[in-house]
Structures are given as structure tokens and as C-alpha cells.
Design a protein around this motif. Structure first.
Motif, PDB file in Angstrom:
ATOM      1  N   SER A 111       4.980  -3.270   2.505  1.00 46.79           N
ATOM      2  CA  SER A 111       4.060  -3.234   1.678  1.00 46.79           C
ATOM      3  C   SER A 111       4.261  -3.920   0.387  1.00 46.79           C
ATOM      4  O   SER A 111       5.466  -4.501   0.049  1.00 46.79           O
ATOM      5  CB  SER A 111       3.942  -1.692   1.005  1.00 46.79           C
ATOM      6  OG  SER A 111       5.096  -1.247   0.353  1.00 46.79           O
ATOM      7  N   ILE A 112       3.326  -4.222  -0.254  1.00 47.12           N
ATOM      8  CA  ILE A 112       3.497  -4.790  -1.455  1.00 47.12           C
ATOM      9  C   ILE A 112       2.579  -3.746  -2.476  1.00 47.12           C
ATOM     10  O   ILE A 112       1.463  -3.475  -2.491  1.00 47.12           O
ATOM     11  CB  ILE A 112       2.447  -6.172  -1.810  1.00 47.12           C
ATOM     12  CG1 ILE A 112       3.107  -7.197  -0.688  1.00 47.12           C
ATOM     13  CG2 ILE A 112       2.515  -6.515  -3.316  1.00 47.12           C
ATOM     14  CD1 ILE A 112       2.577  -8.634  -0.877  1.00 47.12           C
ATOM     15  N   ASP A 152      -2.081  -9.360   8.366  1.00 43.91           N
ATOM     16  CA  ASP A 152      -3.406  -9.094   7.901  1.00 43.91           C
ATOM     17  C   ASP A 152      -3.131  -8.714   6.338  1.00 43.91           C
ATOM     18  O   ASP A 152      -3.875  -9.193   5.660  1.00 43.91           O
ATOM     19  CB  ASP A 152      -3.676  -7.936   8.353  1.00 43.91           C
ATOM     20  CG  ASP A 152      -4.130  -8.404  10.034  1.00 43.91           C
ATOM     21  OD1 ASP A 152      -4.633  -9.404  10.201  1.00 43.91           O
ATOM     22  OD2 ASP A 152      -3.967  -7.479  10.993  1.00 43.91           O
ATOM     23  N   LEU A 153      -2.119  -7.968   6.215  1.00 50.13           N
ATOM     24  CA  LEU A 153      -1.924  -7.846   4.721  1.00 50.13           C
ATOM     25  C   LEU A 153      -1.861  -9.010   3.685  1.00 50.13           C
ATOM     26  O   LEU A 153      -2.586  -9.031   2.712  1.00 50.13           O
ATOM     27  CB  LEU A 153      -0.634  -6.798   4.644  1.00 50.13           C
ATOM     28  CG  LEU A 153      -0.263  -6.300   3.326  1.00 50.13           C
ATOM     29  CD1 LEU A 153       0.750  -5.050   3.421  1.00 50.13           C
ATOM     30  CD2 LEU A 153       0.564  -7.336   2.261  1.00 50.13           C
ATOM     31  N   LEU A 154      -0.872  -9.876   4.272  1.00 50.54           N
ATOM     32  CA  LEU A 154      -0.999 -11.382   3.477  1.00 50.54           C
ATOM     33  C   LEU A 154      -2.054 -11.953   3.745  1.00 50.54           C
ATOM     34  O   LEU A 154      -2.475 -12.638   2.603  1.00 50.54           O
ATOM     35  CB  LEU A 154       0.301 -12.029   3.986  1.00 50.54           C
ATOM     36  CG  LEU A 154       1.665 -11.414   4.174  1.00 50.54           C
ATOM     37  CD1 LEU A 154       2.692 -12.398   4.685  1.00 50.54           C
ATOM     38  CD2 LEU A 154       2.018 -10.904   2.625  1.00 50.54           C
ATOM     39  N   GLU A 180      -3.085  -4.879  -6.725  1.00 49.35           N
ATOM     40  CA  GLU A 180      -3.553  -4.077  -5.462  1.00 49.35           C
ATOM     41  C   GLU A 180      -2.272  -3.585  -4.768  1.00 49.35           C
ATOM     42  O   GLU A 180      -1.157  -4.128  -4.720  1.00 49.35           O
ATOM     43  CB  GLU A 180      -4.402  -4.862  -4.423  1.00 49.35           C
ATOM     44  CG  GLU A 180      -5.353  -5.738  -5.186  1.00 49.35           C
ATOM     45  CD  GLU A 180      -6.837  -5.185  -5.237  1.00 49.35           C
ATOM     46  OE1 GLU A 180      -6.886  -3.940  -4.833  1.00 49.35           O
ATOM     47  OE2 GLU A 180      -7.512  -5.946  -5.657  1.00 49.35           O
ATOM     48  N   THR A 181      -2.531  -2.403  -4.423  1.00 50.58           N
ATOM     49  CA  THR A 181      -1.417  -1.659  -3.499  1.00 50.58           C
ATOM     50  C   THR A 181      -1.955  -2.112  -2.036  1.00 50.58           C
ATOM     51  O   THR A 181      -2.837  -1.543  -1.647  1.00 50.58           O
ATOM     52  CB  THR A 181      -1.372  -0.145  -3.666  1.00 50.58           C
ATOM     53  OG1 THR A 181      -0.657  -0.091  -5.056  1.00 50.58           O
ATOM     54  CG2 THR A 181      -0.083   0.201  -2.847  1.00 50.58           C
ATOM     55  N   LEU A 182      -0.947  -2.657  -1.358  1.00 47.82           N
ATOM     56  CA  LEU A 182      -1.233  -3.125  -0.025  1.00 47.82           C
ATOM     57  C   LEU A 182      -0.040  -2.443   0.909  1.00 47.82           C
ATOM     58  O   LEU A 182       1.042  -2.604   0.787  1.00 47.82           O
ATOM     59  CB  LEU A 182      -1.155  -4.587  -0.031  1.00 47.82           C
ATOM     60  CG  LEU A 182      -1.960  -5.533  -1.142  1.00 47.82           C
ATOM     61  CD1 LEU A 182      -1.778  -6.849  -0.718  1.00 47.82           C
ATOM     62  CD2 LEU A 182      -3.665  -5.174  -0.807  1.00 47.82           C
ATOM     63  N   LEU A 183      -0.508  -1.704   2.054  1.00 51.57           N
ATOM     64  CA  LEU A 183       0.338  -1.064   2.867  1.00 51.57           C
ATOM     65  C   LEU A 183       0.236  -1.626   4.282  1.00 51.57           C
ATOM     66  O   LEU A 183      -1.270  -1.531   4.990  1.00 51.57           O
ATOM     67  CB  LEU A 183       0.286   0.296   2.846  1.00 51.57           C
ATOM     68  CG  LEU A 183       1.104   1.353   3.593  1.00 51.57           C
ATOM     69  CD1 LEU A 183       2.737   0.932   3.612  1.00 51.57           C
ATOM     70  CD2 LEU A 183       0.535   2.560   3.570  1.00 51.57           C
ATOM     71  N   SER A 184       1.080  -1.993   5.075  1.00 54.41           N
ATOM     72  CA  SER A 184       0.801  -2.330   6.375  1.00 54.41           C
ATOM     73  C   SER A 184       1.281  -1.112   7.432  1.00 54.41           C
ATOM     74  O   SER A 184       2.332  -0.242   6.975  1.00 54.41           O
ATOM     75  CB  SER A 184       1.758  -3.302   6.920  1.00 54.41           C
ATOM     76  OG  SER A 184       2.037  -3.159   8.291  1.00 54.41           O
ATOM     77  N   LEU A 185       0.588  -0.791   8.317  1.00 52.99           N
ATOM     78  CA  LEU A 185       0.897   0.633   9.149  1.00 52.99           C
ATOM     79  C   LEU A 185       1.777   0.266  10.120  1.00 52.99           C
ATOM     80  O   LEU A 185       2.118   1.285  11.040  1.00 52.99           O
ATOM     81  CB  LEU A 185      -0.419   1.020   9.635  1.00 52.99           C
ATOM     82  CG  LEU A 185      -1.516   1.645   8.425  1.00 52.99           C
ATOM     83  CD1 LEU A 185      -2.801   2.045   9.151  1.00 52.99           C
ATOM     84  CD2 LEU A 185      -0.907   2.719   7.434  1.00 52.99           C
TER      85      LEU A 185
END
Length: 203
Positions: free
Chosen positions: A77-78, A95-97, A113-118
Motif C-alpha cells: 500500500s501507499i 494496478d496501484l502504481l 491518496e491512500t492506495l491499497l492492493s488486495l
């Protein structure tokens, strides 16, 4: 790990990821290049800053895997902005990047932004299944009120999005699949002209 990440940098640039975002991940120990196979390894940390998850993406071929002992609760995550009340969700780190890159090109501050990969998703066998990475993240970030889903435009991605929509009450959940292509990286590559549209491949 390999202190020289040239192969990974070249690979991610070929997928359209912006150099600034690649450098940010390398400098913050979110990404490294494996010594043996020169794969990209994306790390996820717990709130004490201990790495708990490693997603491995081959830079040659289609290899995808995880470091042994990885805990999917702590996916890549970022999340720099502790005040962010919205989290953007992706199936995979790339996809997040890709989304961060699209935000950068649109002139927005992707770090706010809060970005989370599942860490990958699956079509849930029963209704209302929420991925473990997301349930852990929401427990630790009680200020989050809104989820924006950027899952893939395929059967699995759509089913996983529906599972989250059914399973989370008390949140605003927006289903925002890629506007072009199968996933956010394809959308980015199409936008940058790195990939021909499917109709053109099939001619």
C-alpha cells in the motif's frame, strides 16, 4: 535482495509506470529487485513498520507469486496521509502504481491518496466476502469512510467488487472499474499509447 534495481525499473517503465513513482517505492523500501531472478518484489508492512508481505512479479514472462511466509493481511500500500478518509483498492501492486501514475499525469497529488492492493482477489463462494487486507486496513484506519474500487473488468474482478459492496455496511463504496482495458495498467498503457486496442491486435 539486489541493490541495483535496473531490471525492475526498466520493466515498470515498459508498463507505463512513472519514474517518480518507481523511485518513491525504491527509496521507501516498498519495492526491490530480487537477486536471483531480477523479479520485482512489492512489500507490505504492519503498523510497527515490520515487512509482513511480499508480492513477487517476474520481469520476464508472467510469473506472479508471494514470498514464503507472506501474510495477505498486510498487502502492498501507499498510505502517507493519515487523515485520508478515502481508500482506493486495486487487485495488484502494478494496478496501484498505474493509478498513481494516472493521478500524476492528471496533475493531482497521488501521495495524498491512500492506495491499497488486495494481493489478488477471487470470486467469493458466498456473499459479502471482504478481502483480509481490506478488513485489517479498515480496522487500523477508523477515519476511512469511502472506498473506491478499481478492480478488473473481468468476471473475477466484478464478483470481488460485488462481494465488497455486499459485505461492507456503513461505508460509501464506489465501484469504479477501469474505463478502458481489462485493468488499471491496461488503461494506463492505452492512454500512453504503449498498447494497441484489442481490436487492432486481433486484425
Amino acid at each position: 535482495r539486489n541493490d541495483n534495481a535496473d531490471t525492475v525499473i526498466r520493466y515498470l517503465k515498459s508498463r507505463g509506470i512513472h519514474d517518480v513513482i518507481i523511485r518513491y517505492c525504491l527509496e521507501n523500501d516498498l519495492l526491490f529487485e530480487s537477486r536471483k531472478y531480477h523479479s520485482a518484489v512489492f512489500l507490505g508492512y504492519d503498523k510497527e513498520g515490520v515487512p509482513r508481505y511480499g508480492n513477487v512479479r517476474g520481469t520476464v514472462g508472467d510469473y506472479k507469486g508471494e514470498l514464503s511466509g507472506s501474510d495477505k493481511h498486510y498487502s502492498f500500500s501507499i498510505a502517507e496521509n493519515p487523515q485520508a478518509d478515502t481508500v482506493h483498492l486495486f487487485e495488484a501492486a502494478i494496478d496501484l502504481l498505474s493509478y498513481a501514475t494516472l493521478e500524476k499525469y492528471a496533475g493531482r497529488d497521488w501521495k495524498q491518496e491512500t492506495l491499497l492492493s488486495l494481493a489478488g482477489v477471487f470470486a467469493p463462494k458466498r456473499q459479502g466476502v471482504v478481502p483480509v487486507a481490506l478488513s485489517r486496513f479498515l480496522e487500523e484506519h477508523p477515519q476511512v469512510t469511502t472506498l473506491r474500487l478499481h478492480l478488473d473488468n473481468d468476471e473475477v474482478g466484478r464478483a470481488a467488487a460485488q462481494g465488497i459492496l455486499d459485505g461492507l455496511k456503513g461505508y460509501t463504496v464506489l465501484d469504479e472499474p477501469p474505463t478502458r482495458g481489462k485493468d488499471v495498467n491496461e488503461q494506463l498503457q492505452l492512454q500512453l499509447g504503449l498498447m494497441k486496442k484489442k481490436e487492432e491486435w486481433e486484425r
